[in-house]
Design an enzyme around this catalytic site. Structure first.
Site: not given
Ligand code: UDX
Length: 461
Positions: A231, A235, A287
């Site tokens: 996990k 991340n 997260c």
């Molecule tokens: C994340 C993990 O993806 C997920 O598997 C875990 O269980 C929980 O944490 P989440 O917090 O819902 O999920 O968001 P995620 O889609 O991962 O995006 C996180 C952040 O990264 C957002 O602020 C998003 O805008 C940013 N991001 C994402 C980018 O800046 N660029 C990207 O290419 C992808």
């Protein structure tokens, strides 16, 4: 019923962004699920069929599962413990000031299970916790109970905004188990979900993200500590990709290259892949920022060289200042300026503003004497709780057009679909000066510039 015979009853303790979709997904899979939460207001709301936060499809699924009796909200968590065969621990694991994780809620649940278990239970660590927390859970449980129990590590990989989809169509189910009995119970629990995965081509979201592998490849059994580390590693790597592409975006800006094309160009290599390479204002949410910091602290404590991850976190923190710099370079000092803000949620599809980059940008703007006019399709109520309560400095607007009215510049901070098709001519008329700074590279620069705007993106020529 016992875990070996007949139906399984599943208890889910903690009905937040992880617990509630997990509970409803398992109810949809056919199990009887009992939900419990310390927050009595939330429990009351759920029992009436009202989802406590925005998540696509969640309210509808809640209504159906309450109606068909597969999901019940328990007033007393102890009853959920007594009645369940499998107990999911989905409580929050907030960070402390120094980046380490406060495990007091997890410990309280372990104590609850130890006190109220009336037989064998499988306790499932679903919340993201430091490595070896499973050991702490089982020790706490067994100190208080004479019944033998097992702890399984089954990390969540739900994306907010897609949580219902992800719980029903998981790309993987990791089970960190140390007994055959617990393994058999967990495999049985997830069997209906694995058996009902969509066939290739059947689910648009699975197709979009390339989630097409066979059910047999989606179940991975490991030891507990390995599952915990999977996990954190996932991340940490996602965060690393984002900071990496943001570093490349900075390089693109100094050389005139286009980071979106660079990402496309490298993403065609199957070893790299196209996902999580969107440059922007950095990663936020409940997260990634927290988990990276906690990973650093855990690994440091073990003497591991974590300089790579420290750089990932630092690059991410600097995104905000760099973004605000773009605005200063265009408008000069921000004092007395009005800035429109499109998007407050940490990403589209959610009303969650925890650790949202937007709030950090806004607090910089306010500190420098600007006034902001903000809009978000879902997250305004949550943002209101965290932004200063000064209606002359922060104005909440009903539409992106209202947020742009009288503004010297607008900032796009969350890439909601509804911002994709804006009427740029109308916006040009209402704004004090036509400047757009696109923190997520959502817009086509040619369209925006054709309407007479100065357009600035991230890592774009
Ligand atoms: C994340 C993990 O993806 C997920 O598997 C875990 O269980 C929980 O944490 P989440 O917090 O819902 O999920 O968001 P995620 O889609 O991962 O995006 C996180 C952040 O990264 C957002 O602020 C998003 O805008 C940013 N991001 C994402 C980018 O800046 N660029 C990207 O290419 C992808």
């Amino acid at each position: 019923m016992t875990a070996e015979h007949g139906s399984l009853t599943v208890g889910v303790i903690g009905l937040g962004h992880v617990g509630l979709p997990t509970a409803l997904g398992l109810a949809e899979a056919g199990w009887h699920v009992l939900g419990a939460d310390d927050d009595q207001a939330r429990v009351g709301k759920l029992a009436r069929g009202a989802a406590p936060f925005y998540e696509p499809g969640l309210g509808e699924l809640l209504g159906r599962k309450l109606a068909d009796g597969h999901f019940r909200v328990m007033a007393r968590p102890a009853d959920a413990v007594a009645e369940s065969d499998v107990l999911f621990v989905c409580v929050s694991t907030p960070p402390r000031e120094d980046g380490t994780i406060d495990l007091s809620h997890v410990k309280q649940v372990a104590e609850l299970v130890g006190r109220h278990a009336n037989g064998y239970k499988v306790v499932v660590e679903k919340s993201t916790t430091p490595v070896r927390t499973a050991d702490l859970i089982i020790q706490t449980v067994q100190q208080l109970s004479d019944h033998r129990m097992d702890v399984v590590v089954n990390p969540e990989f739900l994306r907010e905004g897609r949580a219902v989809h992800d719980v029903l169509h998981p790309d993987r189910i990791i089970l960190g188990v140390e007994s055959d009995r617990a393994r058999a119970t967990m495999e049985r629990l997830y069997r209906p979900i694995l058996d009902r995965l969509p066939a290739p081509g059947e689910c648009a979201e699975c197709e979009r993200i390339g989630r097409r592998h066979a059910a047999g490849e989606r179940l991975l059994i490991t030891d507990r500590t390995t599952a915990e580390l999977i996990k954190h590693t996932a991340n940490a790597l996602l965060a690393t990709r984002i900071s990496f592409i943001n570093m490349i975006a900075d390089f693109c800006e100094t050389t005139g290259a286009d980071v979106a094309q660079v990402a496309r160009g490298i993403g065609l290599d199957p070893r790299i892949g196209p996902h999580f390479l969107h440059a922007g204002i950095g990663y936020g949410g409940s997260c990634l920022p927290k988990d990276v910091r906690s990973f650093i602290r855990m690994a440091e404590a073990q003497g591991v060289d974590v300089s790579l991850l420290r750089a990932v976190a630092e690059i991410n923190e600097r995104r905000i200042e760099r973004f605000v710099d773009k605005l200063r370079q265009t408008l000069g000092p921000l004092s007395g300026k009005t800035i429109g803000v499109w998007g407050l949620a940490f990403k589209p599809g959610t009303d969650d503003v925890r650790d949202a980059p937007s709030l950090k940008v806004i607090s910089r703007l306010l500190a420098e004497g600007a006034t902001v006019r903000v809009h978000d399709p879902q997250a305004m109520d949550n943002a209101r709780q965290l932004l200063p309560q000064d209606s002359r400095r922060v104005e909440y607007c009903a539409s992106p057009y209202e947020a742009a009215t009288g503004a010297h510049a607008v900032l796009l901070l969350t890439e909601w679909d509804e911002y994709r098709a804006l009427d740029w001519t109308r916006l040009r008329r209402v704004m004090a000066s036509p400047v757009v700074i696109d923190g997520r590279n959502l817009f086509d620069p040619l369209d925006v510039r054709a309407a007479g705007f100065e357009y600035i993106g991230i890592g774009r020529p």
